[in-house]
Structures are given as C-alpha cells and as structure tokens.
Design a protein around this motif. Structure first.
Motif, PDB file in Angstrom:
ATOM      1  N   ALA B  36     -41.758 -13.684 -46.682  1.00 26.96           N
ATOM      2  CA  ALA B  36     -43.026 -14.141 -47.355  1.00 26.96           C
ATOM      3  C   ALA B  36     -43.899 -15.020 -46.855  1.00 26.96           C
ATOM      4  O   ALA B  36     -45.170 -14.735 -46.744  1.00 26.96           O
ATOM      5  N   THR B  40     -47.456 -13.441 -45.997  1.00 25.26           N
ATOM      6  CA  THR B  40     -48.748 -14.053 -46.630  1.00 25.26           C
ATOM      7  C   THR B  40     -49.840 -14.125 -45.296  1.00 25.26           C
ATOM      8  O   THR B  40     -50.925 -13.994 -45.398  1.00 25.26           O
ATOM      9  N   ALA B  43     -51.112 -10.906 -44.858  1.00 23.27           N
ATOM     10  CA  ALA B  43     -52.126 -10.712 -45.603  1.00 23.27           C
ATOM     11  C   ALA B  43     -53.555 -11.023 -45.554  1.00 23.27           C
ATOM     12  O   ALA B  43     -54.575 -10.410 -45.707  1.00 23.27           O
ATOM     13  N   THR B 105     -44.753  -7.537 -48.488  1.00 17.46           N
ATOM     14  CA  THR B 105     -45.207  -8.797 -48.974  1.00 17.46           C
ATOM     15  C   THR B 105     -46.650  -8.785 -48.878  1.00 17.46           C
ATOM     16  O   THR B 105     -47.355  -9.307 -49.771  1.00 17.46           O
ATOM     17  N   ALA B 106     -47.123  -8.238 -47.419  1.00 20.00           N
ATOM     18  CA  ALA B 106     -48.399  -8.382 -47.218  1.00 20.00           C
ATOM     19  C   ALA B 106     -49.441  -7.416 -48.213  1.00 20.00           C
ATOM     20  O   ALA B 106     -50.389  -7.977 -48.609  1.00 20.00           O
ATOM     21  N   MET B 109     -49.461  -9.352 -51.589  1.00 20.64           N
ATOM     22  CA  MET B 109     -50.335 -10.548 -51.585  1.00 20.64           C
ATOM     23  C   MET B 109     -51.844 -10.037 -51.390  1.00 20.64           C
ATOM     24  O   MET B 109     -52.570 -10.787 -52.157  1.00 20.64           O
ATOM     25  N   ARG B 110     -52.037  -8.978 -50.815  1.00 25.27           N
ATOM     26  CA  ARG B 110     -53.196  -8.763 -50.541  1.00 25.27           C
ATOM     27  C   ARG B 110     -54.045  -7.788 -51.883  1.00 25.27           C
ATOM     28  O   ARG B 110     -55.114  -8.446 -52.233  1.00 25.27           O
ATOM     29  N   LEU B 140     -54.957 -18.307 -52.583  1.00 31.84           N
ATOM     30  CA  LEU B 140     -53.626 -18.168 -52.149  1.00 31.84           C
ATOM     31  C   LEU B 140     -52.761 -18.615 -53.451  1.00 31.84           C
ATOM     32  O   LEU B 140     -52.333 -17.918 -53.848  1.00 31.84           O
ATOM     33  N   VAL B 144     -50.447 -15.990 -55.848  1.00 34.27           N
ATOM     34  CA  VAL B 144     -48.974 -15.994 -55.862  1.00 34.27           C
ATOM     35  C   VAL B 144     -48.705 -16.068 -57.247  1.00 34.27           C
ATOM     36  O   VAL B 144     -47.688 -15.266 -57.725  1.00 34.27           O
ATOM     37  N   LEU B 151     -43.606  -9.676 -56.400  1.00 35.31           N
ATOM     38  CA  LEU B 151     -42.989 -10.287 -55.375  1.00 35.31           C
ATOM     39  C   LEU B 151     -41.584 -10.507 -55.424  1.00 35.31           C
ATOM     40  O   LEU B 151     -40.560 -10.009 -54.546  1.00 35.31           O
TER      41      LEU B 151
END
Lengths: 252, 227, 222
Positions: B36, B40, B43, B105-106, B109-110, B140, B144, B151
């Motif tokens: 994670a 991040t 991202a 994850t990237a 998050m993107r 950010l 999230v 996620l």
C-alpha cells in the motif's frame, strides 16, 4: 461603502493585461485599479473575460502581457511568491469548493494551522468567530453535504476570512444558487463591505452591484469598455453597455 | 461412482493447517502494508512533473499487471539468488507480493487522485497551502477514503494469491495442504478443508477492513455515505 | 545467458505459448457460457436460484485459483476419473471464469439504466423479450471493456495450470530450465511473452472503456 481618502497607491492594479487561450484572445489590454477599502464589481456577458481577469489577480491564470500588482506583489512575473500572495488575497468560487471529507470547522482551521502555524485552540476560536460573522455558528461540526448551497457558500466565505486577507475576490458566488439562497449570501457580503474589506466581485446580480459597489467595471470581449460609479449603468456611453443593460442580462 | 471421503484423517492435522493459515495471514498483512505504501508512492510518481519518473512508474505498473504472479515470484526468487542474496522463502514471498500488489494499488490510488475535482485543489491553493499540504490533506486522504472498498478488495485478493508462494516453498496454507495430502493420501478432502479455511480468512479480512474503515473515516461513520 | 539456448528451445516455448492461448480460449468459452447462465441466475425472479448462484460465486471468489485447480484434479481422481492435465485444468478454469464473468455480466445487466427496464415493461414485452431485445444488447456494450480486461486475467491464470502438470508456457519454461539451468533469463523471456499477449488486450480494454464513457451518456438520452 467607504471611500479611501488617503492618496495611497491602489491595493490592486491591472495595467494593459493580455491573455490568450491558444488562438482565442481573452484579455486584450485590461486595466483597472482598486483602492484600499473599495468594492469593485466587474460585469459583462459570458465570454467577456471577467472571470479570467479576476482569476489572474490571484494567479490562477498566468498573463501573457501587462502588469498586475496586488498588495505589493508583482503577480505578472513568473517568480511571484504564490503562498505569500494568497495569504493576502482570499478567493471565493462559484462552486464553493468546500472540502467534503472535513467538517466545516476543519475546513476553516486547515489553512491557519498549516500555513500560519496557529495552535488548534487558537484556530478553533478563529473558526467560531468567522462562522459567527457569516451566521453559521451552529454548523461547526457539520459536514458540507449537510448544508444547503447558501450555507456552503457562506462557509466558504468564512474559510477565506479566517486567513485574514487584505483583499477578497468573489467569482460569481451566487450564480449556482437558487434565488432564495442568494439573499443570505449577499447579506454576508454586504456586511463585509460595510466592515471595510477591499473586494473585487464578478457578478450577475445587478441590483446588488449597484447597492454596494463603489465602482463598476464593464467588460466586453476582453476589453474594459466603461468604468465608473453605479450611476453609469443608467447612462451608458458605449453601445455595448447599452445593449448589455437593456437585454435583461442583469438580475435587478 | 463410489466416493469415500475420509475427513477425520485430514482434520486431525489441524495444528499444521492453523500454522499455515497464520503464515498466510502474515504474508498478506506484511505485503498489504508495504504494498500500500509503495503503491501510493508510485501513484504519486505517475503524476510527477519529471517525465522519466512518471514513465518509470507507468512501465512498472504495466509490466506487473500484464505478467502472471507466478512468473514474478520466480523472477524475484532467482533474481535475488543470482546476485548472491540468500533470503528465506518468507522474505522472497513478501518481496514478490509487495511488488505485485504495489502495481495494483498504484492504479486504484491513481483513479482516486484523478477523481478529486480541480475546484478543491484551486480552493486549497487559494488558501496558501503548500504543494505538499495540498497533496496530503486534499488529494491523498480523501482519495484513500473514496477508493477504500476497491483497495480492501485488492488486499483480500492478495491474500488468496499468496497461495502461489507455495511454489517457492513458503510454508503458507497451500504448501501445508500439499504436504498433508501427500502424507494422508486424501487429496480431495485436504483441499476442501483448505478452501474452507481460505474462505474464512477472506471473511476475517473483510471484517477487519470494515472495522478499520470505521475508525479511519469518521465522516463515513457519522454520515454513512460514500465520498 | 548460458549461450546454449537454441532454436529448439524457443520452438518448445512457442509451443507452450500456443497451449496457453488454447487453454485460455477453453476457459473463456466454457466459462463464458457458464458465466452467462450464472449472471441470469443471479437476477432470477426465483429466490432459491438467486441464492444458489450467489453462493457459488462467493465460494469460488473466496478460494485461490491454485486450490481450485488442485480440487478439480483431486476431485476428478476421487470419483475415479483419471483425466489429462488439460481436461482437469480446463474444467477448473471454467468453474473459476464462470464465477468472475458471471459477476461482471450481472453488474453490466444491472447497469443498464432503469428507464430502459421500465420502457420495456411499458411496452408489454414478456420477460424473455425484454431481456433479449432491450436489456441484453445494451448490457453487452457495457460488459465489453471489463470482459476484455478479464481476458488478461485468464491468460495470466493459465500459468497456474503448470502446477498440475499441464504443459503451457510456464511449464515449458520449467522444462527448458531443467536442461539449461538459466532460470532468471528463461523466466524473463517468458515474462516478455506473457506481456506481449496481455498488453495489447489491456490497451484495447482501456480504449473500449474510454469510448464507453461517451457511449454510456448516449444510452441515457436515447
């Protein structure tokens, strides 16, 4: 409506500002100045460049030519200190832009704590003070989505006030509101003007502009066609303003 | 078509199953936290102003998402060995899983970053917040909150994918199953038990993430709405 | 590289790659048909059918694919069927794909804007007619980008069939490695081959998704 009688330099001054978006010339030699404590209203059709001119003042658009001086900052130059500028200038947007994941209190205290390094206790006190100023004391712990449009806009004004700016910019702040919610926002702005805040507002609310603006700037196709006191609207000199006043563009 | 199933013979091995399940959870949690954080960062890197950083992040994400986890695990395993690093199977598994989940994850998050309306960033700039402060408070954290369901689903999938680590002899649940079935000659029953255990682990993880979400996101807890 | 990688090795890997594609197609077609049935079952008016199919999806989605492959292989053996790795892997992957595609397609059917359902009912069409003439055609458009995206997952998942002995690309690589002993280089080549198969599909899926974004707006105002 206070007139500054001291012969000081204007707190905001635009001189021959040029800006294009690609081939489209949006600002073509725009010049006007605002004195300390003065309220200036910018009016004009959609596409006249009025919002762009306002956003240039707080460097949300970069100018291609001309000079902009705001509170001593040369905004037209590339090396202007943006964070210092934006502590002196507050801006309120048409779509309020409150942070949805934060309570109203957190929205207001975020910048004073992060930028001015206030303690949490000081910031909380400040938040209560500015919310009282806009009449929303009881909404301290609410989230933006729990407020009406008019309340959100007033909260946005409080958030800008918390940074104690020297100049406040209002970009069509009532255009997204229903008529009955508009009044409460205009009331807050009127009080701010009475308290001596220097303000530049882009607006469609003609009646309001006439009642609180010290001066009015009429823009058309990127140029300033007329500036003067509110009375100029009753006696337009240029054909463009004549047409604008007469075509119900304005909400009286 | 007589099937004779002998579950007791398999179930009496419950200590081994439990140990395997515990290791699976350990692998999953380590890789989740590390992945994670790493994802991040990637991202954020994808939006970097310097083109080489942005491009490197994109290459990493596309390479991972378009190759099987099994291949990635072998590449990490043999790659580390070839530069002389002798790590435990557990460490290699965590490294490979982290690299894998980092890419997914990237992407999530993107998507979360891109969903933040431009107006809020402008409002934050208008309040004289620094770039870092804007990134943290306005981009950010809300991102999230917004992508939290996606996620957490990804992290549960990661736990299930950890079964592939049995192929490099990490002693997680599937490896334990392989061993027990070869010992008891009861393959089908063994894998049924293990399937049930994985389902229980998934439910536990989902419940854990749900609770964590209530703690992390007071707005969600109070209002019950999604951002 | 050991310098001993010759054309025979590459041909062997190529053969494995073909089987990867073959197994992927088997999983796609088998899983697609079964997935369609599951998607319809998930929105069936009969509660027992809905619960049964939902349970199936939850069970499959809560179990690692590797375990499902082992279950398929050992399950068939338990009932006395000695099957080839291809059939065992194909059957397991079909069950796996059916659950995931079923969910994707159920989501697509339910994403068809509610006004479309109401309009079809208002025209007094039977349930079958509503589905086949109005809902499904639109659902297919919505379902295409995520389905193409899931095909990438299928191709990657076939690599696990190597563990039950099916000789696809991954297993071919392991066999080649047993004579060359250059694991990192061989798996690097294999990674590149997988990438070459998957990346174009990923790009295609993304392009479809972008076009769908506009398309969906059009559907709403039709």
């Amino acid at each position: 409506m206070q007139q500054n009688t001291a012969p000081a330099t204007p707190i905001v001054s635009l001189r021959d500002v040029q800006k294009s978006f690609g081939p489209l010339k949006v600002l073509d030699g725009v010049s006007f100045a605002v004195e300390r404590g003065e309220v200036l209203a910018i009016i004009g059709r959609s596409g006249s460049g009025k919002s762009t001119a306002l956003r240039c003042i707080d460097r949300f658009e970069k100018v291609d030519g001309g000079e902009i001086i705001v509170c001593g900052h040369r905004v037209d130059l590339p090396d202007v200190d943006l964070r210092a500028l934006r502590q002196d200038v507050g801006i309120v947007f048409q779509s309020y832009n409150l942070f949805p994941h934060l309570t109203i209190e957190q929205n207001i205290t975020l910048a004073p704590c992060s930028v001015k390094r206030m303690t949490a206790a000081q910031a909380k006190e400040l938040a209560q003070k500015v919310l009282a100023q806009v009449g929303l004391e009881e909404k301290l712990h609410a989230y933006p989505e729990q407020l009406s449009g008019g309340q959100q806009q007033r909260a946005a004004i409080a958030r800008s006030l918390a940074m104690q700016p020297k100049v406040m910019l209002f970009d069509e702040v009532t255009s997204a509101l229903d008529p009955e919610l508009t009044a409460e926002v205009l009331k807050v702005i009127k009080q701010l003007a009475a308290d001596g805040m220097t303000m530049v507002m882009v607006t469609h609310e003609m009646g309001f502009a006439k009642s609180i603006a010290d001066r009015i700037v009429f823009m058309h196709r990127g140029k300033v066609h007329e500036t003067g006191l509110a009375s100029m609207l009753a006696a337009p000199k240029t054909p463009e303003l004549t047409q604008f006043v007469g075509t119900g563009n304005l909400k009286s | 078509m007589g099937i004779q199933l002998d579950f007791p013979a398999v179930l009496e091995r419950w200590p081994s199953f439990l140990a395997g399940a515990a290791l699976t959870l350990e692998l999953a949690l380590f890789a989740t936290v590390l992945g994670a954080l790493f994802g991040t960062l990637v991202a954020v890197g994808r939006g970097a102003h310097r083109a080489p950083i942005a491009r490197a992040c994109k290459v990493y994400v596309e390479a991972i998402r378009n190759t099987p986890l099994l291949v990635q695990i072998f590449l990490v395993y043999f790659g580390l060995a070839s530069i002389g690093l002798k790590l435990s199977a557990f460490s290699v598994a965590i490294a490979a899983l982290t690299i894998n989940v980092g890419a997914y994850t990237a992407e999530i998050m993107r998507a979360g970053f891109e969903a933040i309306p431009r107006g809020q960033i402008e409002a934050a700039e208008g309040l004289a917040l620094s770039r870092f402060q804007i990134y943290w408070h306005i981009i950010l954290l809300p991102a999230v909150e917004r992508v939290y369901p996606a996620l957490t689903s990804q992290f549960v999938l990661l736990m299930l994918a950890s079964s592939v680590c049995s192929q490099i002899s990490a002693e997680e649940l599937t490896a334990v199953a392989n061993y027990i079935q070869s010992d008891t000659y009861r393959a089908f029953e063994t894998y049924i038990v293990v399937a049930v255990l994985y389902i229980i682990l998934s439910l536990m993880m989902r419940a854990g993430f749900w609770g964590l979400g209530l703690v992390l996101f007071p707005r969600r807890r109070r209002l019950g709405t999604l951002l | 590289m050991g310098g001993h990688l010759n054309i025979n090795h590459l041909l062997f890997l190529g053969h494995g790659a073909l089987w990867t594609i073959g197994l992927s197609l088997i999983a796609l077609i088998g899983g697609g048909i079964a997935g369609f049935v599951i998607a319809l079952a998930r929105i069936s008016p009969l509660k027992s059918v809905r619960i049964a199919s939902a349970t199936y999806v939850q069970l499959i989605q809560g179990t690692p694919l590797l375990v499902i492959l082992f279950l398929g292989y050992s399950g068939l053996a338990a009932i006395g069927l000695r099957v080839s790795p291809l059939i065992a892997a194909g059957a397991s992957l079909t069950l796996y794909v059916a659950a995931y595609l079923g969910e994707i397609w159920r989501g697509s059917i339910q994403s068809v804007p509610k006004p479309q359902w109401e309009a079809a009912e208002g025209l007094a069409l039977s349930r079958t007619q509503r589905m086949t003439k109005v809902i499904l055609p639109q659902a297919i458009r919505i379902a295409t980008p995520p389905t193409v995206g899931f095909m990438v997952q299928i191709i990657k998942n076939t690599s696990l069939a190597s563990v039950v002995g099916f000789v696809e690309l991954m297993r071919s690589g392991q066999i080649v490695n047993n004579s060359l002993f250059e694991p990192f280089a061989i798996y690097a080549i294999i990674a590149v081959v997988y990438f070459a198969m998957c990346y174009p599909l990923s790009l295609f899926s993304q392009r479809l998704e972008r076009r769908m974004g506009r398309g969906r707006i059009n559907l709403g105002t039709a």
